[in-house]
Design a protein around this motif. Structure first.
Motif, PDB file in Angstrom:
ATOM      1  N   TYR A  60      -2.491   3.336  -6.293  1.00 13.15           N
ATOM      2  CA  TYR A  60      -2.470   2.590  -7.562  1.00 13.15           C
ATOM      3  C   TYR A  60      -1.046   2.189  -7.922  1.00 13.15           C
ATOM      4  O   TYR A  60      -0.639   2.232  -9.070  1.00 13.15           O
ATOM      5  N   ASP A  61      -0.291   1.794  -6.901  1.00 11.32           N
ATOM      6  CA  ASP A  61       1.125   1.558  -7.119  1.00 11.32           C
ATOM      7  C   ASP A  61       1.415   0.322  -7.938  1.00 11.32           C
ATOM      8  O   ASP A  61       0.596  -0.574  -8.069  1.00 11.32           O
ATOM      9  N   VAL A  62       2.628   0.322  -8.454  1.00 11.14           N
ATOM     10  CA  VAL A  62       3.124  -0.790  -9.259  1.00 11.14           C
ATOM     11  C   VAL A  62       4.356  -1.340  -8.556  1.00 11.14           C
ATOM     12  O   VAL A  62       5.230  -0.572  -8.163  1.00 11.14           O
ATOM     13  N   VAL A  98       0.850  -1.187   0.000  1.00  8.59           N
ATOM     14  CA  VAL A  98       0.000   0.000   0.000  1.00  8.59           C
ATOM     15  C   VAL A  98       0.888   1.241   0.000  1.00  8.59           C
ATOM     16  O   VAL A  98       1.874   1.325   0.715  1.00  8.59           O
ATOM     17  N   ASN A  99       0.523   2.161  -0.841  1.00  7.87           N
ATOM     18  CA  ASN A  99       1.249   3.425  -0.915  1.00  7.87           C
ATOM     19  C   ASN A  99       0.207   4.538  -0.973  1.00  7.87           C
ATOM     20  O   ASN A  99      -0.938   4.300  -1.320  1.00  7.87           O
ATOM     21  N   GLU A 100       0.620   5.756  -0.725  1.00  2.07           N
ATOM     22  CA  GLU A 100      -0.351   6.840  -0.655  1.00  2.07           C
ATOM     23  C   GLU A 100      -1.098   7.057  -1.966  1.00  2.07           C
ATOM     24  O   GLU A 100      -2.224   7.512  -1.988  1.00  2.07           O
ATOM     25  N   THR A 101      -0.504   6.702  -3.119  1.00  5.83           N
ATOM     26  CA  THR A 101      -1.212   6.925  -4.378  1.00  5.83           C
ATOM     27  C   THR A 101      -2.355   5.924  -4.553  1.00  5.83           C
ATOM     28  O   THR A 101      -3.317   6.196  -5.247  1.00  5.83           O
TER      29      THR A 101
END
Ligand SMILES: *[C@@H]1O[C@H](CO)[C@@H](O)[C@H](O)[C@H]1NC(C)=O
Ligand SMILES: *[C@@H]1O[C@H](CO)[C@@H](O)[C@H](O)[C@H]1NC(C)=O
Ligand SMILES: *[C@@H]1O[C@H](CO)[C@@H](O)[C@H](O)[C@H]1NC(C)=O
Ligand SMILES: *[C@@H]1O[C@H](CO)[C@@H](O)[C@H](O)[C@H]1NC(C)=O
Length: 301
Positions: free
Chosen positions: A268-270, A263-266
């Motif tokens: 929609y991470d890759v 999980v990252n703040e965006t």
């Protein structure tokens, strides 16, 4: 073209189509888009699952890539293509297209633009996604084979078929997934000597209730992997793990947990990862026994 001519042309093509083997339903005319001509899950469409169709994407008299299409989901499971490591032009102003052979084996093998108004042909509307499905849906039309990875305007236009498109969140399509596509292209242009084989696909949700308008299935993740069998002998240290193969998975739902992509703040991470890790994820999430994406992990010997 006046409507009368178009009708005659379609009729002519339908007749000719009877002579040729269908381009939907069999990868054999376009095996060259797969490393060592070995598609993952080949034949599954005919033997194990009537919902799957193998499509050799054909546009302006040439094959441009291959897609494994799921008729119930009305979206592809993957598209496989060769990334041309020369500069491509800018995104063309293309019309959305479909493959008439998906319903009618005797139809034209050539992609055909969608009619500007709602298709009169109910079968076309029933069995596939149409551009209107995406209108007001909060999803963008996400290319599996992206226009920017193709060389020449005809190959770029050929990517604008909805059998190469999945519902993708704007935050992914215009964010980290777009960065991945750019990074992969730049990396391969710089260090790959010769052809790079790419396969990009989806991981469906575990539960089946993620659809646009109860018609077009939304994927939980997108994945991509490449195989570059011949690459620069002297790679910088930072690139050594990226050849001959590398892979990635991107989130298409910011509420998905972090088991596959942290999980990252965006949202929609890759995550980029070795091919073997992606194959392991696909084995767990797809009901496919053989998840080998490239023959012998893309190693020549
Ligand atoms: C999209 O929403 C607008 C405004 O609510 C509506 O007028 C239009 O018919 C909708 N289009 C489709 C294809 O659902
Ligand atoms: C789509 O995402 C991009 C990048 O995050 C953003 O700049 C843009 O405003 C978004 N567009 C829409 C329609 O939400
Ligand atoms: C989240 O993504 C941004 C942009 O890609 C990156 O700079 C940042 O380090 C990431 N944060 C975490 C916690 O992984
Ligand atoms: C799995 O697929 C690879 C590549 O297509 C092929 O070489 C191999 O023989 C397959 N294995 C099985 C058990 O089907």
């Amino acid at each position: 073209m006046p409507p009368s001519c178009k009708g005659a042309l379609l009729l002519l093509l339908a007749c000719l189509g009877g002579l040729a083997l269908g381009e939907v339903g069999n990868f054999s005319p376009c095996l060259n888009f797969f490393y060592r001509e070995r598609p993952p899950w080949q034949g599954i469409g005919t033997k194990q699952n009537n919902n799957l169709a193998e499509i050799c994407q054909f546009y302006k008299n040439q094959y441009s890539f291959a897609s494994l299409y799921h008729k119930k989901r009305r979206t592809p499971l993957y598209s496989a293509y060769i990334l041309f490591t020369v500069r491509s032009g800018k995104r063309p102003d293309a019309r959305w297209m479909y493959e008439p052979q998906l319903e009618n084996p005797r139809g034209s093998r050539e992609m055909t633009p969608f009619p500007t108004r709602k298709p009169k042909d109910k079968i076309v509307f029933d069995n596939r996604a149409v551009p209107a499905d995406y209108t007001n849906s909060t999803y963008t039309k996400g290319h599996l084979n992206p226009s920017a990875h193709n060389n020449g305007v005809e190959n770029q236009k050929a990517t604008f078929t909805l059998t190469n498109i999945v519902p993708q969140r704007n935050g992914s399509n215009c964010g980290p997934w777009n960065h991945l596509e750019t990074e992969v292209k730049q990396r391969l242009e710089k260090y790959c000597d010769g052809l790079a084989y790419v396969i990009t696909g989806v991981i469906p949700y575990r539960s089946e209730n993620h659809y646009i308008k109860e018609r077009v299935a939304v994927p939980e993740y997108l994945w991509s992997a490449y195989c570059c069998p011949r690459y620069r002998a002297k790679l910088p240290e930072s690139e050594q793990t990226h050849f001959p193969t590398y892979a990635a998975v991107g989130k298409n739902d910011h509420e998905s947990d972090d088991t596959i992509v942290p999980v990252n703040e965006t949202g929609y991470d890759v995550s980029q990862m070795p091919l073997e890790i992606l194959e392991c994820i696909l084995k767990r999430r797809l009901d496919m026994h053989n998840t080998s994406l490239f023959h012998k992990q893309c190693r020549e010997d």
